[in-house]
Design a protein around this motif. Structure first.
Motif, short mmCIF file in Angstrom:
data_model
loop_
_atom_site.label_atom_id
_atom_site.label_comp_id
_atom_site.label_asym_id
_atom_site.label_seq_id
_atom_site.Cartn_x
_atom_site.Cartn_y
_atom_site.Cartn_z
N LYS A 28 0.83 -1.21 0.00
CA LYS A 28 0.00 0.00 0.00
C LYS A 28 0.86 1.25 0.00
CE LYS A 28 -4.21 -1.65 2.25
NZ LYS A 28 -5.07 -1.54 3.44
N ARG A 29 1.91 1.24 0.80
CA ARG A 29 2.81 2.39 0.90
C ARG A 29 3.50 2.64 -0.44
NH1 ARG A 29 7.99 3.35 2.03
NH2 ARG A 29 8.52 1.19 2.42
N LEU A 30 3.98 1.59 -1.08
CA LEU A 30 4.64 1.72 -2.38
C LEU A 30 3.65 2.21 -3.45
CD1 LEU A 30 6.97 -1.43 -2.37
CD2 LEU A 30 7.64 0.97 -2.14
N LYS A 31 2.41 1.70 -3.42
CA LYS A 31 1.40 2.11 -4.39
C LYS A 31 1.05 3.59 -4.20
CE LYS A 31 -3.16 0.72 -6.10
NZ LYS A 31 -3.58 2.00 -6.50
N LYS A 32 0.95 4.03 -2.97
CA LYS A 32 0.65 5.44 -2.67
C LYS A 32 1.77 6.33 -3.19
CE LYS A 32 -1.13 8.03 1.25
NZ LYS A 32 -1.35 8.05 2.70
N ARG A 33 3.01 5.92 -2.97
CA ARG A 33 4.17 6.69 -3.43
C ARG A 33 4.16 6.78 -4.96
NH1 ARG A 33 9.91 4.72 -1.50
NH2 ARG A 33 9.12 5.47 0.49
N GLU A 34 3.84 5.67 -5.64
CA GLU A 34 3.79 5.65 -7.11
C GLU A 34 2.66 6.55 -7.64
OE1 GLU A 34 5.03 4.73 -10.86
OE2 GLU A 34 6.02 4.28 -8.97
N ASP A 35 1.50 6.53 -7.00
CA ASP A 35 0.38 7.39 -7.40
C ASP A 35 0.75 8.87 -7.25
OD1 ASP A 35 -1.17 5.21 -7.98
OD2 ASP A 35 -2.34 5.28 -6.11
N LYS A 36 1.42 9.19 -6.19
CA LYS A 36 1.85 10.57 -5.95
C LYS A 36 2.82 11.03 -7.03
CE LYS A 36 3.49 13.46 -2.16
NZ LYS A 36 3.97 13.48 -0.78
N ARG A 37 3.75 10.15 -7.41
CA ARG A 37 4.72 10.48 -8.44
C ARG A 37 4.04 10.69 -9.79
NH1 ARG A 37 7.18 8.16 -12.29
NH2 ARG A 37 6.44 6.07 -11.84
N LYS A 38 3.03 9.86 -10.11
CA LYS A 38 2.30 10.00 -11.37
C LYS A 38 1.51 11.32 -11.41
CE LYS A 38 1.69 5.13 -12.44
NZ LYS A 38 0.71 4.03 -12.51
N LYS A 39 0.88 11.70 -10.30
CA LYS A 39 0.13 12.96 -10.23
C LYS A 39 1.06 14.15 -10.44
CE LYS A 39 -3.58 11.55 -7.11
NZ LYS A 39 -4.14 11.74 -5.76
N MET A 40 2.24 14.10 -9.83
CA MET A 40 3.20 15.19 -9.96
C MET A 40 3.66 15.31 -11.41
SD MET A 40 6.60 15.88 -7.67
CE MET A 40 7.56 14.57 -8.38
N GLU A 41 3.92 14.19 -12.08
CA GLU A 41 4.32 14.23 -13.49
C GLU A 41 3.20 14.78 -14.37
OE1 GLU A 41 5.67 10.34 -14.53
OE2 GLU A 41 7.51 10.52 -13.36
N ALA A 42 1.97 14.40 -14.06
CA ALA A 42 0.82 14.88 -14.84
C ALA A 42 0.66 16.39 -14.68
CB ALA A 42 -0.45 14.18 -14.40
N ARG A 43 0.88 16.91 -13.49
CA ARG A 43 0.80 18.37 -13.27
C ARG A 43 1.90 19.09 -14.03
NH1 ARG A 43 -0.73 17.58 -7.37
NH2 ARG A 43 1.49 17.18 -7.18
#
Length: 153
Positions: free
Chosen positions: A16-31
């Motif tokens: 869960k922690r790794l998935k959350k970190r990956e989602d955060k990284r994807k959102k930052m790249e999208a922004r």
């Protein structure tokens, strides 16, 4: 054979922690991509004020611009001229609607605006009764305007 130190619950939390970190990284790249596509600062909305003082999202028309000199701007209240004074008669006329001599107070109704004003025995010049026609002046009291210097007409 040795048993693994990591339990099922621990491994689930790690996933869960790794998935959350990956989602955060994807959102930052999208922004970042969105910001580059929109040209950076153009994505910030502006609000303009038109000649009537209303907020709009479009810039004002330069042809409707009015030139104002700084010396023409009045800050504060302009001083009264001698001719600007209104003729105000401080003496008002009215009728006693209620008066209690034992308690020393009553009420007077103004004939002009039908307002009811408190009257105390200390503000009387003449003795008054109910339904008497009187003239009086107004004075600011604790709970509003009071009738003072009351005398019979």
């Amino acid at each position: 054979m040795a048993k693994s130190q990591q339990t099922f619950n621990k491994s689930e939390k790690e996933k869960k922690r790794l998935k959350k970190r990956e989602d955060k990284r994807k959102k930052m790249e999208a922004r970042k991509l969105e910001k580059e596509e929109n040209g950076g600062a153009d994505s910030i909305p502006f609000a303009y004020v038109d000649q009537f003082g209303n907020l709009t999202d479009s810039p004002p028309d330069p042809s409707e611009k009015i030139k104002v000199k700084a010396k023409n701007i009045v800050i504060g209240i302009p001083k009264k001229e001698e001719g600007d004074e209104e003729e105000y008669d401080p003496i008002r006329k009215g009728k006693v609607s209620f008066f209690d001599n034992s308690k020393g107070f009553g009420f007077i109704i103004d004939t002009e605006d039908q307002e009811k004003y408190f009257c105390h025995v200390s503000g009387l010049i003449d003795e008054i009764q109910e339904n008497d026609k009187v003239q009086f002046e107004l004075e600011k009291g604790n709970r509003g305007m009071n009738a003072v210097r009351v005398k019979l007409v």
